[in-house]
Design an enzyme around this catalytic site. Structure first.
Site, short mmCIF file in Angstrom:
data_model
loop_
_atom_site.label_atom_id
_atom_site.label_comp_id
_atom_site.label_asym_id
_atom_site.label_seq_id
_atom_site.Cartn_x
_atom_site.Cartn_y
_atom_site.Cartn_z
N ASN A 1 0.86 -1.19 0.00
CA ASN A 1 0.00 0.00 0.00
C ASN A 1 0.90 1.25 0.00
OD1 ASN A 1 -1.46 2.25 1.04
ND2 ASN A 1 -3.08 0.86 1.65
N ASP B 1 -0.16 4.49 -0.26
CA ASP B 1 -0.86 5.74 0.07
C ASP B 1 0.05 6.74 0.77
OD1 ASP B 1 -3.08 4.40 -0.82
OD2 ASP B 1 -4.03 4.20 1.14
N HIS B 2 0.96 6.22 1.61
CA HIS B 2 1.77 7.14 2.42
C HIS B 2 2.79 7.91 1.61
CE1 HIS B 2 -0.23 6.04 6.03
NE2 HIS B 2 -0.09 4.77 5.72
N ARG C 1 2.82 18.90 1.07
CA ARG C 1 3.33 20.15 0.52
C ARG C 1 2.64 20.53 -0.78
NH1 ARG C 1 8.48 21.58 2.73
NH2 ARG C 1 8.55 23.16 1.14
N HIS D 1 -4.87 11.75 -0.02
CA HIS D 1 -3.53 11.31 -0.44
C HIS D 1 -3.52 10.88 -1.92
CE1 HIS D 1 -5.28 7.57 0.97
NE2 HIS D 1 -5.02 7.77 2.24
N THR E 1 -6.86 6.84 9.72
CA THR E 1 -6.76 5.71 8.80
C THR E 1 -8.04 4.89 8.97
OG1 THR E 1 -5.42 3.81 8.15
CG2 THR E 1 -5.51 4.28 10.50
N THR E 2 -8.22 3.90 8.11
CA THR E 2 -9.44 3.10 8.18
C THR E 2 -9.51 2.44 9.56
OG1 THR E 2 -8.98 2.62 5.88
CG2 THR E 2 -10.78 1.40 6.89
N GLU F 1 -10.92 -9.30 3.23
CA GLU F 1 -9.63 -8.95 3.83
C GLU F 1 -9.87 -8.79 5.33
OE1 GLU F 1 -7.18 -5.99 1.95
OE2 GLU F 1 -6.32 -5.37 3.88
N HIS G 1 -3.60 -4.43 7.72
CA HIS G 1 -3.72 -3.24 8.58
C HIS G 1 -2.86 -3.38 9.82
CE1 HIS G 1 -5.19 0.46 10.25
NE2 HIS G 1 -5.82 0.68 9.10
N GLY G 2 -1.89 -2.49 9.93
CA GLY G 2 -1.04 -2.45 11.12
C GLY G 2 0.04 -3.53 11.15
N GLY H 1 1.23 -1.35 4.30
CA GLY H 1 1.64 -0.04 3.83
C GLY H 1 2.59 0.69 4.74
N1 PXP Z 1 -5.75 -2.94 4.08
C1 PXP Z 1 -6.70 -1.97 4.15
C2 PXP Z 1 -8.09 -2.32 3.73
C3 PXP Z 1 -6.37 -0.67 4.57
O1 PXP Z 1 -7.33 0.28 4.63
C4 PXP Z 1 -5.03 -0.37 4.90
C5 PXP Z 1 -4.65 1.01 5.33
O2 PXP Z 1 -4.88 1.91 4.32
C6 PXP Z 1 -4.08 -1.40 4.81
C7 PXP Z 1 -4.47 -2.67 4.42
C8 PXP Z 1 -2.64 -1.17 5.13
O3 PXP Z 1 -2.50 -0.82 6.47
P1 PXP Z 1 -1.08 -0.33 7.01
O4 PXP Z 1 -0.76 0.95 6.30
O5 PXP Z 1 -1.34 -0.14 8.48
O6 PXP Z 1 -0.10 -1.41 6.71
#
Ligand code: PXP
Length: 247
Positions: free
Chosen positions: A7, A9-10, A18, A50, A100-101, A151, A191-192, A213
């Protein structure tokens, strides 16, 4: 085999901080692909905080790895997904004020909306995954609305403060993975997850894919994205090969 979805996104979060034109998100996707990412995961949020539409379009055009488009159950997003034609769409809950989600999708509580969205996406030939908490009710509801995959939200496992809590959360994920698999759903998780907590989850045989991510992008600041992805992938594959870990 277990697949890694990275992921990114970051990387977009850094750029948007910026309102600059760099770092370029599609370049990050390429670097992740070089490190062995099977999939690039992006969350196009309604507020576009983002990832931007252009990022998704460029990734779809340029990158060979699969594209996992995370999005909310809205008509705007369904139309965009149809235009992009990603490898998979993952439906997630979305609150504007969250960092975040936060939790999984309440499939049972929003059955009509989720069913309508899943139906529209599948009618367009897309594969649909639902981001849900690891509980049986959510899995049964996901199956009932016609999802192809789920997921499992690993946030509670990742945030556990004690080993006893972590074991409990792990067991819930393991049980949910087995139940979902028996229902005929493909099983993903995320996630996490980070370099320290990923092994236990990666060892669960029913889980086919992890989406990770923050930990990867954070490590990339020091070692580069390609290397950070490679290290995560190695860790996952090592754990999967070793099999179930002692709790
Ligand atoms: N899966 C889903 C559905 C998410 O929303 C996210 C966070 O955007 C991730 C995975 C990845 O999570 P992390 O950035 O904490 O690894």
């Amino acid at each position: 085999m277990i697949r890694l979805g990275v992921n990114i996104d970051h990387v977009a979060t850094l750029r948007q901080a910026r309102r600059e034109q760099f770092p370029e998100v599609v370049a990050a996707a390429h670097a992740a692909e070089l490190g062995g990412a099977d999939q690039i995961t992006v969350h196009l949020r309604e507020d576009r905080r983002h990832i931007q539409d252009r990022d998704v379009e460029l990734i779809r055009e340029v990158i060979q790895a699969d594209l996992n488009l995370e999005m909310a159950c809205t008509e705007e997003m369904v139309a965009f997904a149809k235009q992009i034609n990603p490898y998979v769409v993952c439906l997630v809950p979305e609150k504007r004020e969250e960092v975040t989600t936060e939790g999984g999708l309440d499939v049972g509580g929003n059955q009509d909306a989720v069913e309508r969205t899943v139906g529209a996406l599948k009618e367009a030939g897309l594969t649909v995954s639902l981001f849900v908490d690891p509980d049986e009710e959510a899995l049964l509801a996901s199956n009932a609305v016609g999802a192809d995959a789920i997921e499992l939200h690993t946030g509670r496992y990742a945030n556990a403060r004690t080993e006893a809590q972590r074991v409990n959360e792990f067991l819930a994920i393991q049980k949910a993975a087995r139940t979902a698999h028996e229902l005929g759903l493909r099983v993903h998780a995320g996630h996490g997850l980070d370099y320290r907590n990923v092994a236990r989850i990666a060892a669960v045989r029913e889980i086919e894919e992890l989406n990770i991510g923050f930990a990867i992008v954070a490590r990339a600041v020091f070692v580069g994205l390609t290397q950070a992805v490679r290290e995560m992938r190695d860790e996952m594959l090592r754990a999967r090969e070793a099999g179930g870990l002692d709790l």
